[in-house]
Design a protein around this motif. Structure first.
Motif, PDB file in Angstrom:
ATOM      1  N   UNK A 171       0.800  -1.227   0.000  1.00 30.00           N
ATOM      2  CA  UNK A 171       0.000   0.000   0.000  1.00 30.00           C
ATOM      3  C   UNK A 171       0.825   1.267   0.000  1.00 30.00           C
ATOM      4  N   UNK A 172       2.151   1.118   0.083  1.00 30.94           N
ATOM      5  CA  UNK A 172       3.020   2.289   0.166  1.00 30.94           C
ATOM      6  C   UNK A 172       3.015   3.069  -1.141  1.00 30.94           C
ATOM      7  N   UNK A 173       2.769   4.370  -1.043  1.00 31.94           N
ATOM      8  CA  UNK A 173       2.754   5.255  -2.210  1.00 31.94           C
ATOM      9  C   UNK A 173       3.965   6.186  -2.240  1.00 31.94           C
ATOM     10  N   UNK A 174       4.403   6.596  -1.077  1.00 29.47           N
ATOM     11  CA  UNK A 174       5.549   7.507  -0.969  1.00 29.47           C
ATOM     12  C   UNK A 174       6.529   6.956   0.057  1.00 29.47           C
ATOM     13  N   UNK A 175       7.792   6.829  -0.353  1.00 28.81           N
ATOM     14  CA  UNK A 175       8.878   6.473   0.557  1.00 28.81           C
ATOM     15  C   UNK A 175       9.982   7.499   0.364  1.00 28.81           C
ATOM     16  N   UNK A 176      10.196   8.347   1.364  1.00 30.07           N
ATOM     17  CA  UNK A 176      11.175   9.430   1.259  1.00 30.07           C
ATOM     18  C   UNK A 176      12.409   9.079   2.076  1.00 30.07           C
ATOM     19  N   UNK A 177      13.559   9.015   1.407  1.00 25.72           N
ATOM     20  CA  UNK A 177      14.799   8.574   2.051  1.00 25.72           C
ATOM     21  C   UNK A 177      15.950   9.551   1.861  1.00 25.72           C
ATOM     22  N   UNK A 178      15.708  10.713   1.303  1.00 27.61           N
ATOM     23  CA  UNK A 178      16.788  11.665   1.051  1.00 27.61           C
ATOM     24  C   UNK A 178      17.522  12.017   2.348  1.00 27.61           C
ATOM     25  N   UNK A 179      18.836  12.180   2.227  1.00 26.95           N
ATOM     26  CA  UNK A 179      19.620  12.584   3.388  1.00 26.95           C
ATOM     27  C   UNK A 179      20.062  11.443   4.271  1.00 26.95           C
ATOM     28  N   UNK A 180      19.931  10.194   3.782  1.00 31.73           N
ATOM     29  CA  UNK A 180      20.440   9.037   4.502  1.00 31.73           C
ATOM     30  C   UNK A 180      21.744   8.559   3.849  1.00 31.73           C
ATOM     31  N   UNK A 181      22.656   7.964   4.625  1.00 31.96           N
ATOM     32  CA  UNK A 181      23.935   7.491   4.056  1.00 31.96           C
ATOM     33  C   UNK A 181      23.795   6.120   3.385  1.00 31.96           C
ATOM     34  N   UNK A 182      22.877   6.023   2.440  1.00 25.15           N
ATOM     35  CA  UNK A 182      22.592   4.742   1.791  1.00 25.15           C
ATOM     36  C   UNK A 182      23.749   4.318   0.892  1.00 25.15           C
ATOM     37  N   UNK A 183      23.968   3.012   0.824  1.00 18.75           N
ATOM     38  CA  UNK A 183      25.018   2.454  -0.019  1.00 18.75           C
ATOM     39  C   UNK A 183      24.532   2.323  -1.453  1.00 18.75           C
ATOM     40  N   UNK A 184      25.461   2.203  -2.355  1.00 23.55           N
ATOM     41  CA  UNK A 184      25.146   1.918  -3.753  1.00 23.55           C
ATOM     42  C   UNK A 184      24.756   0.446  -3.874  1.00 23.55           C
ATOM     43  N   UNK A 185      23.840   0.118  -4.774  1.00 21.29           N
ATOM     44  CA  UNK A 185      23.159   1.009  -5.723  1.00 21.29           C
ATOM     45  C   UNK A 185      21.876   1.632  -5.178  1.00 21.29           C
ATOM     46  N   UNK A 186      21.562   1.380  -3.893  1.00 18.93           N
ATOM     47  CA  UNK A 186      20.313   1.882  -3.333  1.00 18.93           C
ATOM     48  C   UNK A 186      20.231   3.397  -3.389  1.00 18.93           C
ATOM     49  N   UNK A 187      21.334   4.084  -3.135  1.00 12.71           N
ATOM     50  CA  UNK A 187      21.307   5.546  -3.151  1.00 12.71           C
ATOM     51  C   UNK A 187      20.951   6.080  -4.529  1.00 12.71           C
ATOM     52  N   UNK A 188      21.456   5.422  -5.587  1.00 12.72           N
ATOM     53  CA  UNK A 188      21.122   5.854  -6.948  1.00 12.72           C
ATOM     54  C   UNK A 188      19.671   5.524  -7.289  1.00 12.72           C
ATOM     55  N   UNK A 189      19.207   4.368  -6.856  1.00 17.00           N
ATOM     56  CA  UNK A 189      17.824   3.969  -7.139  1.00 17.00           C
ATOM     57  C   UNK A 189      16.828   4.874  -6.419  1.00 17.00           C
ATOM     58  N   UNK A 190      17.226   5.402  -5.274  1.00 20.58           N
ATOM     59  CA  UNK A 190      16.346   6.300  -4.531  1.00 20.58           C
ATOM     60  C   UNK A 190      15.967   7.518  -5.361  1.00 20.58           C
ATOM     61  N   UNK A 191      16.887   7.978  -6.195  1.00 25.40           N
ATOM     62  CA  UNK A 191      16.611   9.140  -7.041  1.00 25.40           C
ATOM     63  C   UNK A 191      15.611   8.808  -8.142  1.00 25.40           C
ATOM     64  N   UNK A 192      15.411   7.518  -8.422  1.00 26.44           N
ATOM     65  CA  UNK A 192      14.494   7.107  -9.479  1.00 26.44           C
ATOM     66  C   UNK A 192      13.101   6.769  -8.965  1.00 26.44           C
ATOM     67  N   UNK A 193      12.925   6.766  -7.646  1.00 27.13           N
ATOM     68  CA  UNK A 193      11.586   6.619  -7.104  1.00 27.13           C
ATOM     69  C   UNK A 193      11.280   5.267  -6.489  1.00 27.13           C
TER      70      UNK A 193
END
Length: 274
Positions: A171-193
């Motif tokens: 049911x999740x529509x929005x997941x906001x993760x900006x400003x976290x020290x995420x590792x690659x490739x998750x940090x790049x995928x975060x920018x894609x939604x």
């Protein structure tokens, strides 16, 4: 007694669901002697008039920016609270009494001192949860279990990886993760939604049941932290940028097949065959 000005500021800060105009009108009517001060008896009249306007109406509850180190639910009709704002306080946890707010749909815990997601915050009827600006580093199981949650705000925390079973949060529509020290490739995928994040986590979630993990052609320098290698039988890592066999593969105790073709390996250590 308190001055009329202090009463107005206080009631605007802790919203009771009434408009600014309605609050001013009620305060003016309650100041019986017109001296500009509100007695305890007059304050009681103010609250009764505000709440009597619509006794069954859902009420927002704003307790933000009060410097609260702790919080408890002490209301006569807690089921009427539809949103609770506890942002910008000093909270490190939440009380079990939060479960009394059975009508709560929105909970804001931004800018507190939370190191984990408090279990009482994960009410099964919650729709929107905001945890911006804390020091949370793990998304817990009791949060993933919320099938009603549609909006989850985790900006500016300490999250590096996401559990792969977050794909169960359909049911999740929005997941906001900006400003976290995420590792690659998750940090790049975060920018894609969100869709890209969920597709990525699905790879690892599916590997739990199939025993096979396919990470070919993902431009990886290391095995992602989301991977659970111990139960896997097959791992496909071809077409990535490994210069050495990832040390994480030592955890793959049941591995029978490994593909590292078309990469940049300098050599394959003999221990890989053991």
């Amino acid at each position: 007694s308190v001055s009329r000005k202090e009463m107005v500021m206080g009631l605007f800060k802790v919203s009771l669901g009434a408009s600014k105009e309605d609050l001013l009108k009620v305060i003016d009517e309650a100041d019986d002697d017109g001296n500009g001060f509100i007695s305890m008896e007059e304050f009681k009249d103010i609250l009764l008039k505000i709440l009597a306007a619509d006794p069954d109406a859902e009420q927002p509850w704003d307790l933000s920016s009060l410097g609260l180190p702790r919080f408890t639910v002490d209301l006569q009709e807690p089921h009427l609270v539809s949103s609770l704002d506890l942002s910008d306080n000093l909270l490190t946890d939440l009380p079990d009494s939060l479960s009394l707010l059975v009508g709560l749909k929105t909970l804001s815990l931004d800018e507190n001192r939370l190191r984990h997601v408090p279990a009482p915050a994960c009410m099964p009827w919650l729709v929107r949860l905001s945890l911006r600006g804390n020091t949370i580093d793990v998304v817990p199981e009791h949060l993933i279990a919320l099938d009603t949650l549609a909006f989850l705000h985790f900006e500016r925390n300490q999250i590096q990886v996401l559990p792969c079973n977050m794909v169960m949060m359909t049911g999740l529509q929005i997941l906001s993760l900006d400003g976290n020290p995420m590792r690659m490739p998750l940090s790049a995928l975060n920018e894609q939604g969100l869709d890209m994040i969920m597709a990525y986590l699905t790879i690892f979630n599916d590997s739990r049941s199939t025993g096979s993990l396919d990470l070919r052609d993902m431009d990886l320098l290391a095995v992602p932290a989301e991977a659970e290698l111990e139960p896997l039988l097959e791992i496909f890592l071809g077409g990535n940028r490994f210069f050495d066999v990832p040390i994480a593969l030592l955890d793959a105790d049941h591995l029978t097949s490994l593909d590292v073709s078309n990469g940049r390996l300098h050599k394959v250590p003999p221990t890989i065959y053991e």
